[in-house]
Motif scaffolding. Structure first.
Motif, PDB file in Angstrom:
ATOM      1  N   GLU A  53      66.212 -15.705  11.365  1.00  0.00           N
ATOM      2  CA  GLU A  53      66.184 -16.145   9.969  1.00  0.00           C
ATOM      3  C   GLU A  53      64.949 -15.649   9.216  1.00  0.00           C
ATOM      4  O   GLU A  53      64.844 -15.846   8.005  1.00  0.00           O
ATOM      5  N   ILE A  54      64.020 -15.026   9.924  1.00  0.00           N
ATOM      6  CA  ILE A  54      62.833 -14.509   9.243  1.00  0.00           C
ATOM      7  C   ILE A  54      63.257 -13.447   8.239  1.00  0.00           C
ATOM      8  O   ILE A  54      63.961 -12.494   8.604  1.00  0.00           O
ATOM      9  N   PRO A  55      62.868 -13.577   6.986  1.00  0.00           N
ATOM     10  CA  PRO A  55      63.337 -12.637   5.955  1.00  0.00           C
ATOM     11  C   PRO A  55      62.784 -11.236   6.161  1.00  0.00           C
ATOM     12  O   PRO A  55      61.711 -11.041   6.747  1.00  0.00           O
ATOM     13  N   ASP A  56      63.531 -10.256   5.686  1.00  0.00           N
ATOM     14  CA  ASP A  56      63.134  -8.855   5.809  1.00  0.00           C
ATOM     15  C   ASP A  56      62.398  -8.422   4.546  1.00  0.00           C
ATOM     16  O   ASP A  56      62.913  -7.649   3.733  1.00  0.00           O
ATOM     17  N   GLY A  60      58.225 -12.034   5.394  1.00  0.00           N
ATOM     18  CA  GLY A  60      58.704 -11.988   6.763  1.00  0.00           C
ATOM     19  C   GLY A  60      57.801 -11.156   7.662  1.00  0.00           C
ATOM     20  O   GLY A  60      57.578 -11.495   8.828  1.00  0.00           O
ATOM     21  N   ASP A  61      57.276 -10.067   7.110  1.00  0.00           N
ATOM     22  CA  ASP A  61      56.350  -9.237   7.883  1.00  0.00           C
ATOM     23  C   ASP A  61      55.107 -10.034   8.288  1.00  0.00           C
ATOM     24  O   ASP A  61      54.598  -9.892   9.404  1.00  0.00           O
ATOM     25  N   MET A  62      54.627 -10.897   7.385  1.00  0.00           N
ATOM     26  CA  MET A  62      53.438 -11.703   7.692  1.00  0.00           C
ATOM     27  C   MET A  62      53.767 -12.775   8.727  1.00  0.00           C
ATOM     28  O   MET A  62      52.940 -13.079   9.598  1.00  0.00           O
ATOM     29  N   ILE A  63      54.980 -13.326   8.662  1.00  0.00           N
ATOM     30  CA  ILE A  63      55.412 -14.288   9.679  1.00  0.00           C
ATOM     31  C   ILE A  63      55.421 -13.617  11.051  1.00  0.00           C
ATOM     32  O   ILE A  63      54.888 -14.149  12.031  1.00  0.00           O
ATOM     33  N   ARG A  64      56.009 -12.438  11.118  1.00  0.00           N
ATOM     34  CA  ARG A  64      56.095 -11.723  12.395  1.00  0.00           C
ATOM     35  C   ARG A  64      54.711 -11.333  12.906  1.00  0.00           C
ATOM     36  O   ARG A  64      54.460 -11.357  14.118  1.00  0.00           O
ATOM     37  N   LYS A  65      53.815 -10.995  11.998  1.00  0.00           N
ATOM     38  CA  LYS A  65      52.447 -10.661  12.414  1.00  0.00           C
ATOM     39  C   LYS A  65      51.762 -11.890  13.002  1.00  0.00           C
ATOM     40  O   LYS A  65      51.091 -11.813  14.032  1.00  0.00           O
ATOM     41  N   GLY A  66      51.934 -13.044  12.354  1.00  0.00           N
ATOM     42  CA  GLY A  66      51.364 -14.277  12.877  1.00  0.00           C
ATOM     43  C   GLY A  66      51.926 -14.627  14.239  1.00  0.00           C
ATOM     44  O   GLY A  66      51.202 -15.070  15.140  1.00  0.00           O
ATOM     45  N   GLN A  67      53.222 -14.421  14.399  1.00  0.00           N
ATOM     46  CA  GLN A  67      53.866 -14.686  15.683  1.00  0.00           C
ATOM     47  C   GLN A  67      53.292 -13.781  16.775  1.00  0.00           C
ATOM     48  O   GLN A  67      53.007 -14.237  17.887  1.00  0.00           O
ATOM     49  N   ALA A  68      53.105 -12.506  16.451  1.00  0.00           N
ATOM     50  CA  ALA A  68      52.556 -11.553  17.420  1.00  0.00           C
ATOM     51  C   ALA A  68      51.136 -11.938  17.821  1.00  0.00           C
ATOM     52  O   ALA A  68      50.775 -11.895  19.012  1.00  0.00           O
ATOM     53  N   ILE A  69      50.321 -12.328  16.845  1.00  0.00           N
ATOM     54  CA  ILE A  69      48.944 -12.757  17.141  1.00  0.00           C
ATOM     55  C   ILE A  69      48.958 -13.996  18.019  1.00  0.00           C
ATOM     56  O   ILE A  69      48.185 -14.114  18.973  1.00  0.00           O
ATOM     57  N   ALA A 149      48.087 -14.601   8.484  1.00  0.00           N
ATOM     58  CA  ALA A 149      49.278 -14.443   9.315  1.00  0.00           C
ATOM     59  C   ALA A 149      49.558 -15.699  10.140  1.00  0.00           C
ATOM     60  O   ALA A 149      50.706 -16.159  10.217  1.00  0.00           O
ATOM     61  N   LEU A 150      48.533 -16.271  10.755  1.00  0.00           N
ATOM     62  CA  LEU A 150      48.721 -17.461  11.586  1.00  0.00           C
ATOM     63  C   LEU A 150      49.159 -18.665  10.749  1.00  0.00           C
ATOM     64  O   LEU A 150      50.011 -19.454  11.173  1.00  0.00           O
ATOM     65  N   ILE A 151      48.581 -18.803   9.565  1.00  0.00           N
ATOM     66  CA  ILE A 151      48.971 -19.920   8.690  1.00  0.00           C
ATOM     67  C   ILE A 151      50.396 -19.725   8.193  1.00  0.00           C
ATOM     68  O   ILE A 151      51.189 -20.676   8.137  1.00  0.00           O
ATOM     69  N   THR A 152      50.750 -18.495   7.850  1.00  0.00           N
ATOM     70  CA  THR A 152      52.107 -18.211   7.372  1.00  0.00           C
ATOM     71  C   THR A 152      53.129 -18.502   8.468  1.00  0.00           C
ATOM     72  O   THR A 152      54.187 -19.084   8.207  1.00  0.00           O
ATOM     73  N   TYR A 153      52.806 -18.113   9.692  1.00  0.00           N
ATOM     74  CA  TYR A 153      53.700 -18.385  10.820  1.00  0.00           C
ATOM     75  C   TYR A 153      53.849 -19.888  11.046  1.00  0.00           C
ATOM     76  O   TYR A 153      54.967 -20.396  11.257  1.00  0.00           O
ATOM     77  N   SER A 154      52.747 -20.615  10.952  1.00  0.00           N
ATOM     78  CA  SER A 154      52.788 -22.077  11.111  1.00  0.00           C
ATOM     79  C   SER A 154      53.639 -22.715  10.019  1.00  0.00           C
ATOM     80  O   SER A 154      54.456 -23.617  10.282  1.00  0.00           O
ATOM     81  N   TYR A 155      53.443 -22.261   8.793  1.00  0.00           N
ATOM     82  CA  TYR A 155      54.209 -22.772   7.654  1.00  0.00           C
ATOM     83  C   TYR A 155      55.700 -22.535   7.862  1.00  0.00           C
ATOM     84  O   TYR A 155      56.534 -23.412   7.589  1.00  0.00           O
ATOM     85  N   TRP A 156      56.034 -21.364   8.382  1.00  0.00           N
ATOM     86  CA  TRP A 156      57.440 -21.020   8.619  1.00  0.00           C
ATOM     87  C   TRP A 156      58.056 -21.950   9.666  1.00  0.00           C
ATOM     88  O   TRP A 156      59.167 -22.473   9.475  1.00  0.00           O
ATOM     89  N   LEU A 157      57.334 -22.192  10.747  1.00  0.00           N
ATOM     90  CA  LEU A 157      57.864 -23.063  11.801  1.00  0.00           C
ATOM     91  C   LEU A 157      58.008 -24.509  11.322  1.00  0.00           C
ATOM     92  O   LEU A 157      58.840 -25.255  11.838  1.00  0.00           O
ATOM     93  N   ALA A 158      57.197 -24.890  10.337  1.00  0.00           N
ATOM     94  CA  ALA A 158      57.237 -26.262   9.822  1.00  0.00           C
ATOM     95  C   ALA A 158      58.239 -26.418   8.668  1.00  0.00           C
ATOM     96  O   ALA A 158      58.255 -27.470   8.020  1.00  0.00           O
ATOM     97  N   LYS A 159      59.055 -25.436   8.437  1.00  0.00           N
ATOM     98  CA  LYS A 159      60.035 -25.509   7.352  1.00  0.00           C
ATOM     99  C   LYS A 159      60.900 -26.761   7.492  1.00  0.00           C
ATOM    100  O   LYS A 159      61.431 -27.060   8.557  1.00  0.00           O
TER     101      LYS A 159
END
Length: 308
Positions: A53-56, A60-69, A149-159
């Motif tokens: 569901e991560i947008p393209d 979405g790129d920042m979410i994926r970067k946060g996930q990778a980190i 990136a880490l904050i964006t990834y956290s925000y995404w998971l907390a949707k």
């Protein structure tokens, strides 16, 4: 009349300062984030969005970067990591797993007062603390790409998670200290039977090439004496719910406390907050009332907390 007006204005200003000071003092008495409630019968844990569901787009790129980190911290941002740990070592399944300190449970709880540094922390400051203590490294700047990136990834998971609500599954479920206390000697037996296969007989983890596939539990490449996991009670909470890997909730409360004590009876990197090079002063200020821990305690004839 003019003097009276000035005096009245000054009095109001002083009153405002007094009120502000009173508020600041009362803040010191506020509790830290409470333990998560137990999940009710029939209730489900928060479900973060799927990776599919991560947008393209740039977001979405920042979410994926946060996930990778988050998953591969040492490789992705080596400039901030001073040991062999990755974020996912303490926050399992890419920060998604309930009862393993999931990001979806942490993000909505900040800003929050933390007695660890006696101030209201932003979520960025909370992450910075992880780098400084759990990673024994350098905190990324609040406006750095890694932090974004880490904050964006956290925000995404907390949707769809509520703000300011301590959700079931947040943090690690509390395991009360057994009546028998804890035993380092019993913990060594538990470790050999359940933990050594992954973390090694010497507790120094297992590597493939230059990176750890199983993290070191003590020694120079583990978390330092300032990390929350150095508390026996915190380690017991984590171990009971999540260890051995894939077999959480199989150890008894007693075993969890014993093996946590054994793990934390070994030397590790120094607490970066050390005062005047003194373990005793640092214990008095930061560790004496910080859960159950062995910093500054003599174990087997050796004073723990001197660093490695």
């Amino acid at each position: 009349m003019k003097n009276i007006l000035i005096a009245s204005t000054l009095s109001l200003l002083l009153s405002s300062v007094a009120i502000a000071q009173t508020a600041a003092v009362s803040m010191d008495d506020q509790s830290q984030i409470p333990h998560a409630p137990k999940i009710a019968t029939g209730e489900e844990y928060h479900q973060p969005p799927l990776d599919s569901e991560i947008p393209d787009n740039a977001y979405g790129d920042m979410i994926r970067k946060g996930q990778a980190i988050f998953v591969d911290t040492k490789r992705e941002v080596p400039e901030y990591v001073g040991n062999g740990m990755n974020c996912v070592n303490c926050h399992m399944d890419q920060g998604k797993m309930a009862n393993a300190a999931p990001l979806w449970g942490a993000y909505p709880m900040y800003p929050a007062y933390r007695s660890k540094n006696n101030k209201v922390n932003t979520y960025a400051e909370r992450i910075q603390g992880c780098f400084e203590f759990s990673m024994n490294g350098t905190a990324p700047a609040a406006d750095s790409e890694a932090m974004t990136a880490l904050i964006t990834y956290s925000y995404w998971l907390a949707k769809n998670a509520p703000t300011g609500v301590s959700l079931p599954g947040r943090g690690y479920p509390e395991v009360k200290q057994p009546e028998a206390g804890y035993s380092i000697e019993r913990g060594e037996v538990v470790y050999k039977e359940n933990c050594a296969v992954c973390h090694g007989d010497d507790g120094l983890g297992q590597m493939v090439g230059e990176l750890y596939v199983f993290p070191p539990l003590w020694g120079k490449d583990s978390f330092n004496w300032g990390a929350g996991m150095h508390r026996i009670n915190t380690a017991a909470d984590f171990i009971k719910a999540n260890m051995p890997l894939g077999k959480g909730e199989t150890l008894t409360d007693q075993q969890a406390w014993d093996v946590a004590a054994f793990m934390n009876s070994h030397e590790r990197p120094q607490d970066p907050r050390i005062i005047d090079g003194s373990v005793e002063k640092t214990r008095d200020k930061y560790h004496a009332n910080d859960g159950v821990n062995l910093y500054g305690v003599e174990v087997n004839g050796k004073l723990l907390g001197q660093g490695i």
